[in-house]
Structure formats: C-alpha cells, structure tokens
Design an enzyme around this catalytic site. Structure first.
Site, short mmCIF file in Angstrom:
data_model
loop_
_atom_site.label_atom_id
_atom_site.label_comp_id
_atom_site.label_asym_id
_atom_site.label_seq_id
_atom_site.Cartn_x
_atom_site.Cartn_y
_atom_site.Cartn_z
N SER A 136 0.12 -5.80 -2.32
CA SER A 136 -0.60 -4.59 -2.71
C SER A 136 -2.06 -4.70 -2.29
O SER A 136 -2.36 -4.80 -1.10
CB SER A 136 -0.46 -4.38 -4.23
OG SER A 136 -0.90 -3.09 -4.59
N GLU A 238 4.44 -0.89 2.81
CA GLU A 238 4.99 -0.60 1.49
C GLU A 238 3.94 0.23 0.75
O GLU A 238 2.75 0.21 1.09
CB GLU A 238 5.33 -1.89 0.72
CG GLU A 238 4.17 -2.83 0.46
CD GLU A 238 3.39 -2.52 -0.80
OE1 GLU A 238 3.88 -1.75 -1.66
OE2 GLU A 238 2.26 -3.03 -0.93
N HIS A 307 6.37 -2.96 -4.79
CA HIS A 307 6.14 -2.80 -6.22
C HIS A 307 7.43 -2.61 -7.02
O HIS A 307 7.53 -1.75 -7.89
CB HIS A 307 5.20 -1.61 -6.47
CG HIS A 307 3.82 -1.82 -5.95
ND1 HIS A 307 3.51 -1.72 -4.61
CD2 HIS A 307 2.66 -2.10 -6.59
CE1 HIS A 307 2.21 -1.94 -4.45
NE2 HIS A 307 1.67 -2.16 -5.63
#
Length: 337
Positions: A136, A238, A307
């Site tokens: 992330s 992502e 996630h």
C-alpha cells in the site's frame, strides 16, 4: 547507392536508440537467520490503540527466533500520522543506518511515507542493504529502492495481525518464506479476462523484474526521482477504496508517462472496495483495465496481493516468470537468486 546507405544508417540508428538494455540485477539483502533483529517502524499512518496488535507482531517474529525493536516514536500521535514527519523520519533513518538491524517492517500504511522519503539518507543502507517490507503506502519505498538498485518485499504489515491467524495463513507463511530466503512460487486460477499471448508477446511464458505496487502511489511518484522505468519489467498494480473513474485516470496517467510502452506484462492484484460512481461506469473493473492498457500488453488478473486477507509476499525487483498451465492455472515463480 548513397541513398540506400543513408537509409540503412538511419534505420540502424533508430534501432539502436530504441533497443532496450536488459534491466540490471538488483542488490539482494541477506536472508534472515535466527538471532537477527527486525525493526518495526511507522513511517505513515497513526497507530492509535494498536499497541496490542504490534505486540502480537513482535511475538510472531520472536517465535521465529528473531529479535525485535520498535521505533522510539512508533506510538506517537501526529494527528493523521504516527508522530511528526521529523519523528517518523528519525525512526526510519536509525533503522536504515543500524548495522544490527537486518529488516525494517512497516507497522502499517495509510498515508505519509512520501512526506519523509526525500529526506532519508540511504548511503549507509546501500553499503549494508536490508529488507524493507510492506505494501500500500509503502509502495513509495518500493519504487524508490528499485531506482536505487535494491530489492524489497511487498507483503503484509504488522497491523495485518489484527486479523485472526487462520484468516491470513498465506500472508503470514509467504512473509516468513520471503524473510528467510525460501523460494516463492504460486499457482493461481486463470481468469477469463487474462490476456497472456499478444502479438508482441507470442510466447506463453513471460519473464521480467517485478516492480510496482499500489496504483495511487505509482501515480503519485510520476515526475519524481522515484518514478519507475518499467521497460522489460512486470508491473504489479493493486488498489482499494477508489472510484472506477479514478482508477482509469491513474492508468491513463501511467500510460502517458510510458509505463506501458515497453512493459513485459501487468500483474493485477486485488482491486478492493470499489466506490460506486454516481454515473455508472458500465463495465467491470477487468474490462476497464484492459481498455486502458495497450492491446499488446499481457495482463494477468487475480493475483492475491493487496488489501485482502490473502496477501502473498512478492520480491520487488526480483526476476519473475509467469506461465499458464494446461490445468487452467497460472504458475508464478521467482528466481531463487
């Protein structure tokens, strides 16, 4: 004859200018062994009321025979952040410089790594590289480290342990394997949306260094020293909590910046919790991605990274091979060295 010779020279010049050099091999931090020390630091979001889960992360590492130290400022309150920029910077810099620390594990992501990235001094780190781990927001570090020529680990963070262990078995198992230098290889179901063989990539197997990470962070790195060169590489993307039009906008930005011009393939991880557009987009996220990318770019969907509970560890900067199997599976494996 002169015209023919000049034409030949021009063609050869164009060829040489456009020829792609193979990506250089990156520095590989040493695999951890029992007795090594891992630093848990918080370069981004606040860890308010997360002391218990961080202690749980420490216990897990200690059960593997590792020592654990916390950043001095890890539980500070910097409003949105885990302390001020100076405090987060201090913890990360100390971990980078310490010869005793063999890995730096991000406590969590959120937002904030980019605020300290350009103030970090990586000179001692480059003489003694160590694993930097997270996903992330930690994509900022993965991108920057790739430009510095060092591998890193895209994998779970300490706060991932707020979930029940049985929910994150693969995340935890592959994280441990990556830390201790064990081979990483995966088989995932082949998506109907996969686009593997193209006119520019007729072979079934695709090979290249893995780069990338969170889509928002990739877009935010554009125009900086941390912007990636994706030529001849495999790009991971992502995302979480974005509108489809935002995802399209970021993909278009990467395309305009040349990310897909000479990329070997795009590996799509989890695109989670997509927000509903007020105006309907009209197609699934897979179609949006395929439409945004050039048609000669191979695209592989549904790799479990991002996630979700199943967040498999990946070695950023390591050569990866993607190969379809006859059993409707995709095999993905990294070079062992």
């Amino acid at each position: 004859m002169k015209t023919t010779f000049l034409t030949f020279v021009l063609l050869m010049t164009c060829f040489l200018l456009n020829a792609q050099e193979p990506p250089m091999k990156l520095l590989q931090p040493k695999a951890l062994t029992k007795g090594d020390t891992v630093a848990i630091v918080a370069p981004a979001g606040i860890l308010l009321h997360k002391e218990g889960v961080i202690d749980k992360a420490k216990m897990i590492l200690e059960s593997w025979g590792l020592h654990v130290v916390f950043g001095e400022n890890i539980f500070n309150n910097g409003k949105h952040f885990a302390g001020t920029d100076e405090e987060r910077l201090e913890d990360f810099q100390k971990a980078l410089d310490s010869e005793n620390i063999k890995a730096i594990w991000a406590a969590r992501g959120g937002y904030g790594s980019v605020r300290i990235l350009d103030r970090l001094n990586f000179s001692k780190f480059l003489n003694n590289p160590k694993w930097i781990i997270g996903y992330s927001d930690i994509t900022a570090f993965h991108n920057h480290l790739h430009q510095l020529g060092v591998e890193s680990i895209h994998g779970m963070m300490a706060t991932s342990l707020q979930n029940e262990l049985e929910e994150i078995v693969e995340s935890l198992t592959t994280f441990k394997k990556a830390l201790f230098g064990e081979a990483l290889h995966y088989q995932i179901s082949s998506s109907d949306y996969n686009r593997i063989q193209t006119s520019s990539s007729p072979d079934k197997a695709i090979e290249g260094q893995l780069v990338g990470g969170n889509l928002t962070l990739l877009a935010s790195m554009l125009g900086s020293e941390s912007q990636l060169n994706t030529d001849g590489k495999i790009l991971l993307i992502e995302e979480i909590g974005e509108y489809k039009y935002s995802i399209d906008r970021m993909l278009q930005s990467l395309k305009r910046a040349g990310y897909f011009t000479h990329v070997k393939a795009v590996l799509v991880g989890d695109i989670s919790n997509i927000k509903p557009n007020t105006t309907q987009w009209g197609s699934p996220i897979e179609a949006l991605i395929l439409d945004a990318l050039p048609k000669d770019v191979p695209v592989i969907f549904d790799f479990p990274a991002g996630h979700e509970f199943d967040n498999r560890a990946l070695i950023m900067g390591r050569n990866m091979k993607i190969e379809p199997l006859e059993t409707n599976l995709i095999q993905i494996q990294f070079d062992s060295k």
